[in-house]
Design an enzyme around this catalytic site. Structure first.
Site, PDB file in Angstrom:
ATOM      1  N   HIS A 283      42.401  48.215  61.391  1.00 21.88           N
ATOM      2  CA  HIS A 283      41.868  49.443  61.994  1.00 21.88           C
ATOM      3  C   HIS A 283      40.377  49.520  61.711  1.00 21.88           C
ATOM      4  O   HIS A 283      39.929  49.214  60.599  1.00 21.88           O
ATOM      5  CB  HIS A 283      42.583  50.653  61.390  1.00 21.88           C
ATOM      6  CG  HIS A 283      42.417  51.922  62.174  1.00 21.88           C
ATOM      7  ND1 HIS A 283      41.226  52.602  62.240  1.00 21.88           N
ATOM      8  CD2 HIS A 283      43.300  52.645  62.919  1.00 21.88           C
ATOM      9  CE1 HIS A 283      41.370  53.684  62.985  1.00 21.88           C
ATOM     10  NE2 HIS A 283      42.625  53.734  63.420  1.00 21.88           N
ATOM     11  N   ARG A 306      37.476  59.949  66.866  1.00 27.65           N
ATOM     12  CA  ARG A 306      36.715  59.385  67.977  1.00 27.65           C
ATOM     13  C   ARG A 306      37.188  59.952  69.304  1.00 27.65           C
ATOM     14  O   ARG A 306      36.406  60.115  70.243  1.00 27.65           O
ATOM     15  CB  ARG A 306      36.832  57.860  67.972  1.00 27.65           C
ATOM     16  CG  ARG A 306      36.018  57.206  66.863  1.00 27.65           C
ATOM     17  CD  ARG A 306      36.204  55.705  66.824  1.00 27.65           C
ATOM     18  NE  ARG A 306      37.460  55.324  66.180  1.00 27.65           N
ATOM     19  CZ  ARG A 306      38.303  54.434  66.648  1.00 27.65           C
ATOM     20  NH1 ARG A 306      38.047  53.814  67.789  1.00 27.65           N
ATOM     21  NH2 ARG A 306      39.407  54.148  65.993  1.00 27.65           N
TER      22      ARG A 306
END
Length: 499
Positions: A283, A306
């Site tokens: 990730h 995000r």
């Protein structure tokens, strides 16, 4: 020929026995069938356990840790669903076919397994409704994460969705255990060390209790032990299949050591097989804790950060990637930045983005993982870059969002892009982390564990991160909780029907 008095006496005894069984569900339950044994107390194991109960079976759930939950309780972005009531209410057009297409693209043609992807995506909306209607979980908000073509990642208005979902199932199973029928039993600090097999059929487990005593249980088995993202032992699964990741930090709890992988492949007769074991998701955004920058285990900076508009910046304050790209691609770009000496990478959120995920950000701030800056000037001074250059980054991003210019990194989904430089900013230092293991036990779409010839091993099922092949080379955000619920429900139903 029996005499009439003997027949009468026998009838009375049968009637008394029947009455006793009806008055004592526990006796009837024990005489009627073995339990389904679920190994692992994360969301997938809990989903399997509830599915067993819904289909008339009884269940024993074992977990090697003193508490249930696993990694599921830490999942913070949400759970995917296509064609849900929440999407309809928010005027979001989506379908299982669209979700299938996105997942297939993310998985890659070399590793994609259409039958498993179909099972995941076609059961996604029913899984969401099951959580809402059966357990009262709030999944009213829907956002868009990287690699998706439309918003389909569900969460509630409160804290982390992984905790909200998993804790609801934990509480309900504890309530089932407390009922007089005794159809559910939870065993904590119980590590399964062996699967029992008679001929080809798996017939139970052997486990060690908290006192080190070995105990055997009979019944069909569902393996839901999670992945191997914390197995950094010298001869462990990461060292064996992805030695290049041994030095990376992880966001996995120390329980994620591939126990189920070992159990399934260690069967004495027909054993299971592992697939795609080199497919480990790194990730892009794990928090670097300023108090413990070299800690091996880190907190995950949720992809939702995000999704609501957080930007990724190099040390000079410029962007370098479409923040909404698939995880593998964002990670690759981050490695380039770090290896070129342009780190550290910062995740930056404006007020609107931070407000949309207020509960998340409040938690991160309380842990010292994010820092609040009064305005862009203060952030620029901390980064030792010019305010003009940093301001240009946000001005350009706003221009891309409005369609005045085309984003040089190909970004097409924008959210909360109108930044006021005089308002506060939340900022975190981030680094790539071992997150999810896409490889695992080979299963079919009905969660049967398969042998090397592709045939089901009787009495053995698996669900959740322990299984391989669902996500191919890259898992989409929001699909880990979904995989846990969908395949947990399938495995529980199949195991209950086999009893």
């Amino acid at each position: 020929m029996p005499t009439t008095p003997f027949i009468f006496l026998a009838s009375v005894l049968v009637a008394l026995l029947a009455l006793t069984l009806l008055k004592s569900p526990e006796i009837y339950w024990k005489l009627s069938m073995d339990p389904v044994i679920v190994v692992g107390g994360g969301l997938s194991g809990l989903s399997a356990a509830h599915s067993v109960l819904e289909h008339g079976g009884k269940v024993v759930l074992l977990d090697k840790k003193p508490a249930l939950g696993g990694n599921s309780v830490k999942a913070s972005s949400g759970i995917n669903g296509a064609g849900t009531e929440s999407q309809t209410r928010l005027n979001i057009s989506d379908s299982p076919q669209n979700f299938y297409d996105d997942t297939l693209k993310s998985a890659g043609s070399e590793h994609a397994r259409p039958n498993l992807i179909t099972a995941l995506t076609s059961n996604s909306a029913p899984a969401i409704e099951w959580l809402i209607n059966n357990f009262g979980v709030d999944l009213s908000l829907v956002s868009m994460l990287g690699g998706h073509s439309t918003p389909r990642t569900h969460r509630g208005t409160g804290g982390a969705p992984g905790w909200a979902i998993t804790s609801a199932l934990m509480k309900r199973l504890a309530a089932e255990e407390a009922k007089s029928e005794k159809r559910a039993n939870i065993l904590k600090s119980a590590k399964v060390v062996k699967l029992l097999q008679t001929g080809d059929k798996v017939t139970g487990v052997e486990y060690e209790d908290g006192q080190g005593q070995k105990v055997k249980l009979a019944g069909s088995v569902v393996i839901a032990t999670g992945g191997f993202g914390a197995d950094f032992s010298p001869a462990g699964l990461i060292a064996t299949h992805r030695a290049d990741l041994m030095q990376l930090p992880t966001v996995n709890g120390d329980h994620a050591t591939g126990d189920g992988h070992v159990l399934v492949t260690s069967l004495p007769s027909r054993s299971g097989v592992l697939i795609d074991m080199n497919q480990v998701q790194v990730h892009p955004t794990g928090f670097i804790d300023p108090a413990q920058p070299d800690a091996k285990t880190k907190f995950l900076a949720a992809e939702a950060l995000r999704g609501v508009g957080g930007l990724l910046l190099k040390n000079d304050g410029s962007r370098f990637v479409d923040e909404m790209e698939k995880r593998d691609l964002v990670t690759a770009k981050m490695w380039e930045v770090i290896q070129n000496g342009q780190g550290p990478v910062r995740l930056v959120l404006g007020v609107q983005a931070a407000t949309e995920l207020k509960s998340h950000c409040d938690f991160y701030l309380s842990k010292g993982l994010m820092k609040k800056f009064a305005n862009l000037q203060e952030l620029a001074e901390s980064m030792e870059v010019s305010l003009t250059d940093l301001h240009a980054t946000f001005t350009s991003h706003k221009s891309y969002a409005s369609g005045q210019e085309k984003d040089p990194f190909g970004k097409t989904h924008f959210h909360n892009s109108d930044i006021n430089i005089e308002e506060p900013f939340l900022v975190a230092l981030i680094t790539p982390v071992v997150h999810y293991t896409m490889g695992g036990v080979l299963v079919d779409e009905q969660a049967h564990v398969l042998d090397a010839s592709g045939k089901p091993i009787p009495g053995l099922y698996a669900s959740g991160e322990v299984i391989g092949g669902v996500h191919g080379k890259n898992r989409l955000g929001g699909s880990s909780l979904l995989e846990a619920v969908v395949f947990g429900r399938i495995a529980g139903e199949m195991a209950a029907r086999s009893q």
